[in-house]
Design a protein around this motif. Structure first.
Motif, mmCIF file in Angstrom:
data_model
loop_
_atom_site.group_PDB
_atom_site.id
_atom_site.type_symbol
_atom_site.label_atom_id
_atom_site.label_comp_id
_atom_site.label_asym_id
_atom_site.label_seq_id
_atom_site.Cartn_x
_atom_site.Cartn_y
_atom_site.Cartn_z
ATOM 1 N N ARG A 82 -49.435 49.018 58.758
ATOM 2 C CA ARG A 82 -49.451 47.704 59.402
ATOM 3 C C ARG A 82 -50.833 47.244 59.863
ATOM 4 N NH1 ARG A 82 -45.664 44.347 58.831
ATOM 5 N NH2 ARG A 82 -46.181 43.500 60.868
ATOM 6 N N GLN A 83 -51.896 47.960 59.517
ATOM 7 C CA GLN A 83 -53.197 47.515 60.013
ATOM 8 C C GLN A 83 -53.628 46.244 59.287
ATOM 9 O OE1 GLN A 83 -52.964 50.261 58.014
ATOM 10 N NE2 GLN A 83 -54.691 50.275 56.606
ATOM 11 N N ASP A 84 -54.420 45.448 59.985
ATOM 12 C CA ASP A 84 -54.922 44.205 59.423
ATOM 13 C C ASP A 84 -56.071 44.486 58.471
ATOM 14 O OD1 ASP A 84 -53.204 42.436 60.707
ATOM 15 O OD2 ASP A 84 -54.456 42.317 62.491
ATOM 16 N N PRO A 85 -56.296 43.538 57.535
ATOM 17 C CA PRO A 85 -57.500 43.653 56.709
ATOM 18 C C PRO A 85 -58.734 43.665 57.594
ATOM 19 C CG PRO A 85 -56.002 41.971 55.869
ATOM 20 C CD PRO A 85 -55.487 42.400 57.209
ATOM 21 N N PRO A 86 -59.916 44.010 57.126
ATOM 22 C CA PRO A 86 -60.360 43.655 55.790
ATOM 23 C C PRO A 86 -59.808 44.605 54.727
ATOM 24 C CG PRO A 86 -62.132 44.776 56.928
ATOM 25 C CD PRO A 86 -61.008 44.603 57.918
ATOM 26 N N PHE A 87 -59.530 44.042 53.603
ATOM 27 C CA PHE A 87 -59.055 44.782 52.445
ATOM 28 C C PHE A 87 -60.303 45.294 51.724
ATOM 29 C CE2 PHE A 87 -57.161 45.357 48.265
ATOM 30 C CZ PHE A 87 -55.928 45.892 48.589
ATOM 31 N N ASP A 88 -60.852 46.393 52.230
ATOM 32 C CA ASP A 88 -62.113 46.925 51.726
ATOM 33 C C ASP A 88 -61.882 48.321 51.151
ATOM 34 O OD1 ASP A 88 -61.721 48.446 53.999
ATOM 35 O OD2 ASP A 88 -63.425 47.609 55.084
ATOM 36 N N MET A 89 -62.957 49.037 50.849
ATOM 37 C CA MET A 89 -62.820 50.362 50.249
ATOM 38 C C MET A 89 -62.138 51.358 51.191
ATOM 39 S SD MET A 89 -63.558 49.995 47.191
ATOM 40 C CE MET A 89 -63.331 51.684 46.694
ATOM 41 N N ASN A 90 -62.331 51.228 52.492
ATOM 42 C CA ASN A 90 -61.618 52.106 53.428
ATOM 43 C C ASN A 90 -60.122 51.861 53.359
ATOM 44 O OD1 ASN A 90 -63.941 53.356 54.371
ATOM 45 N ND2 ASN A 90 -64.229 51.862 56.000
ATOM 46 N N TYR A 91 -59.731 50.588 53.305
ATOM 47 C CA TYR A 91 -58.321 50.212 53.204
ATOM 48 C C TYR A 91 -57.729 50.777 51.906
ATOM 49 C CZ TYR A 91 -54.379 47.018 54.173
ATOM 50 O OH TYR A 91 -53.156 46.481 54.474
ATOM 51 N N LEU A 92 -58.459 50.583 50.793
ATOM 52 C CA LEU A 92 -57.988 51.087 49.499
ATOM 53 C C LEU A 92 -57.898 52.610 49.491
ATOM 54 C CD1 LEU A 92 -59.862 48.787 46.983
ATOM 55 C CD2 LEU A 92 -57.406 48.901 47.380
ATOM 56 N N THR A 93 -58.898 53.282 50.039
ATOM 57 C CA THR A 93 -58.878 54.741 50.074
ATOM 58 C C THR A 93 -57.679 55.245 50.864
ATOM 59 O OG1 THR A 93 -61.278 54.831 49.854
ATOM 60 C CG2 THR A 93 -60.193 56.800 50.726
ATOM 61 N N ASN A 94 -57.396 54.592 51.967
ATOM 62 C CA ASN A 94 -56.220 54.949 52.764
ATOM 63 C C ASN A 94 -54.954 54.838 51.913
ATOM 64 O OD1 ASN A 94 -53.945 54.054 54.794
ATOM 65 N ND2 ASN A 94 -55.462 55.220 55.955
ATOM 66 N N CYS A 95 -54.835 53.761 51.155
ATOM 67 C CA CYS A 95 -53.668 53.592 50.270
ATOM 68 C C CYS A 95 -53.613 54.689 49.219
ATOM 69 C CB CYS A 95 -53.697 52.217 49.602
ATOM 70 S SG CYS A 95 -53.321 50.850 50.710
#
Length: 174
Positions: A82-95
């Motif tokens: 549920r965290q908010d963007p930014p949809f960056d490389m950290n976000y993608l790595t988490n996914c």
């Protein structure tokens, strides 16, 4: 057995307790006697096909938190991303890390599937249903933007990877 849920979110104290949907979900889960934990996406670790994180238990509907604890995420029945963007490389790595855990493990159930989040961003996914929408383009080409402006005069411009109304502008092109 009591259900146990983990919410991977921005810091709880930073969320608007009256309007944030994650807060509403947490309070509703507590009302249904679900054991709720919260934690940051920054604490995720993948080790030997198991994802680990840390978080705090939510003690009550006033959102008071207990002490931080480290754990395997498969200790939870349900996992909310549920965290908010930014949809960056950290976000993608988490996914990616959560998707690997999901591939090798039966638990937890991901309400927001990490591969779905990665593959279908919220501003691009609706294009699959474009016949139900006003004419929409996704572009970084200024000439395409100008052509739409000449055609419609008033446009709504939305920045792709922000949230909560950030980066949304009405532009009059005349």
């Amino acid at each position: 057995k009591r259900l146990k849920a983990f919410f991977q979110i921005d810091p709880l104290h930073s969320l608007n307790k009256r309007t944030d949907s994650s807060v509403s979900m947490i309070i509703t889960a507590l009302e249904h006697e679900v054991e709720v934990w919260v934690g940051s996406p920054n604490n995720l670790t993948l080790n030997d096909r198991i994802a680990f994180t840390s978080g705090e238990i939510v003690l009550n509907s006033n959102l008071e938190l207990g002490k931080t604890k480290n754990f395997r995420i498969d200790e939870f029945d349900i996992y909310f991303i549920r965290q908010d963007p930014p949809f960056d490389m950290n976000y993608l790595t988490n996914c990616y890390l959560l998707e690997l855990h999901q591939f090798y493990n039966k638990k937890p159930y991901f309400v927001n599937n990490p591969s779905g989040i990665r593959n279908f961003t919220e501003k691009i996914f609706p294009m699959y249903f474009s016949k139900f929408m006003p004419e929409t383009i996704i572009t970084s080409n200024i000439e395409e933007f100008r052509l739409m402006g000449k055609k419609y005069e008033d446009l709504v411009l939305k920045t792709l990877y922000l949230k909560g109304g950030e980066g949304v502008y009405k532009v009059s092109y005349n």
